[in-house]
Design a protein around this motif. Structure first.
Motif, PDB file in Angstrom:
ATOM      1  N   ALA A  79       5.555 -39.990  48.483  1.00  0.00           N
ATOM      2  CA  ALA A  79       4.166 -40.284  48.833  1.00  0.00           C
ATOM      3  C   ALA A  79       3.504 -39.084  49.505  1.00  0.00           C
ATOM      4  O   ALA A  79       2.354 -38.748  49.203  1.00  0.00           O
ATOM      5  N   ARG A  80       4.229 -38.418  50.371  1.00  0.00           N
ATOM      6  CA  ARG A  80       3.674 -37.242  51.060  1.00  0.00           C
ATOM      7  C   ARG A  80       3.392 -36.106  50.087  1.00  0.00           C
ATOM      8  O   ARG A  80       2.328 -35.489  50.124  1.00  0.00           O
ATOM      9  N   SER A  82       2.803 -36.208  46.969  1.00  0.00           N
ATOM     10  CA  SER A  82       1.823 -36.533  45.935  1.00  0.00           C
ATOM     11  C   SER A  82       0.417 -36.752  46.497  1.00  0.00           C
ATOM     12  O   SER A  82      -0.488 -37.145  45.768  1.00  0.00           O
ATOM     13  N   THR A  83       0.223 -36.458  47.765  1.00  0.00           N
ATOM     14  CA  THR A  83      -1.066 -36.658  48.424  1.00  0.00           C
ATOM     15  C   THR A  83      -1.647 -35.318  48.854  1.00  0.00           C
ATOM     16  O   THR A  83      -0.994 -34.553  49.570  1.00  0.00           O
ATOM     17  N   ASP A  85      -3.864 -34.642  50.993  1.00  0.00           N
ATOM     18  CA  ASP A  85      -4.038 -34.515  52.444  1.00  0.00           C
ATOM     19  C   ASP A  85      -2.798 -33.944  53.122  1.00  0.00           C
ATOM     20  O   ASP A  85      -2.909 -33.303  54.169  1.00  0.00           O
ATOM     21  N   THR A  86      -1.636 -34.183  52.551  1.00  0.00           N
ATOM     22  CA  THR A  86      -0.382 -33.724  53.159  1.00  0.00           C
ATOM     23  C   THR A  86       0.338 -32.686  52.313  1.00  0.00           C
ATOM     24  O   THR A  86       1.388 -32.192  52.704  1.00  0.00           O
ATOM     25  N   ARG A  91      -4.642 -29.623  46.429  1.00  0.00           N
ATOM     26  CA  ARG A  91      -6.077 -29.565  46.734  1.00  0.00           C
ATOM     27  C   ARG A  91      -6.875 -28.781  45.696  1.00  0.00           C
ATOM     28  O   ARG A  91      -8.094 -28.906  45.646  1.00  0.00           O
ATOM     29  N   GLN A  98      -6.145 -35.618  41.843  1.00  0.00           N
ATOM     30  CA  GLN A  98      -5.585 -35.795  43.185  1.00  0.00           C
ATOM     31  C   GLN A  98      -5.392 -37.280  43.486  1.00  0.00           C
ATOM     32  O   GLN A  98      -4.333 -37.684  43.971  1.00  0.00           O
ATOM     33  N   LYS A  99      -6.389 -38.057  43.199  1.00  0.00           N
ATOM     34  CA  LYS A  99      -6.325 -39.497  43.477  1.00  0.00           C
ATOM     35  C   LYS A  99      -5.273 -40.181  42.605  1.00  0.00           C
ATOM     36  O   LYS A  99      -4.571 -41.081  43.071  1.00  0.00           O
ATOM     37  N   GLN A 102      -1.902 -39.317  44.017  1.00  0.00           N
ATOM     38  CA  GLN A 102      -1.699 -40.092  45.245  1.00  0.00           C
ATOM     39  C   GLN A 102      -1.389 -41.551  44.933  1.00  0.00           C
ATOM     40  O   GLN A 102      -0.491 -42.145  45.539  1.00  0.00           O
ATOM     41  N   GLN A 103      -2.105 -42.122  43.973  1.00  0.00           N
ATOM     42  CA  GLN A 103      -1.861 -43.512  43.607  1.00  0.00           C
ATOM     43  C   GLN A 103      -0.430 -43.707  43.114  1.00  0.00           C
ATOM     44  O   GLN A 103       0.255 -44.652  43.524  1.00  0.00           O
ATOM     45  N   GLU A 106       1.960 -43.478  46.008  1.00  0.00           N
ATOM     46  CA  GLU A 106       1.936 -44.707  46.803  1.00  0.00           C
ATOM     47  C   GLU A 106       2.688 -45.834  46.097  1.00  0.00           C
ATOM     48  O   GLU A 106       3.387 -46.627  46.739  1.00  0.00           O
TER      49      GLU A 106
END
Length: 131
Positions: A79-80, A82-83, A85-86, A91, A98-99, A102-103, A106
């Motif tokens: 999860a980290r 694939s996001t 923000d982390t 980016r 990106q979304k 992240q999905q 998650e």
């Protein structure tokens, strides 16, 4: 006196089976962290353990009812990574990618922390203490 002596010539730890060895070999060279994980898994598989230590290892690998196990850590790491923000490397991707990443990360976390997935390792660990 024990009824099941652990350190006898006939009770040596066998070599890795082909399936486990193959998976470990296919993970070679991806990243130093993966190599450390591979080395740790190889050590765990080939080291001699007591029944008590085996019970603890099964719980620590995938059978903790409190989420304190390696499987949960891997889910959280997925999860980290694939996001965006982390993981700053993501980016530069378009926002929709990106979304999406992240999905999926998650969803992987959700799947890897599902109590049912941990149930069998937990029961294997628990069955050792019942003798």
């Amino acid at each position: 006196m024990t009824t099941n002596p652990l350190h006898t010539a006939g009770n040596v730890v066998p070599p890795l089976d082909d399936d486990l060895a193959d998976v470990l070999d296919r993970l070679t060279g991806i990243h130093a962290g993966i190599n450390l994980i591979r080395d740790g898994i190889r050590l765990l598989a080939l080291d001699r353990h007591s029944a008590d230590k085996t019970q603890t290892l099964l719980a620590a690998l995938a059978g903790s009812s409190e989420g304190a196990d390696v499987l949960t850590v891997i889910g959280r790491l997925v999860a980290r990574l694939s996001t965006a923000d982390t993981n700053p490397a993501l980016r530069t991707l378009p926002l929709d990618r990106q979304k999406l990443a992240q999905q999926h990360g998650e969803q992987a976390l959700f799947a890897l922390t599902d109590p049912w997935l941990h149930q069998h390792a937990s029961e294997a660990s628990g069955s050792i203490s019942q003798y």
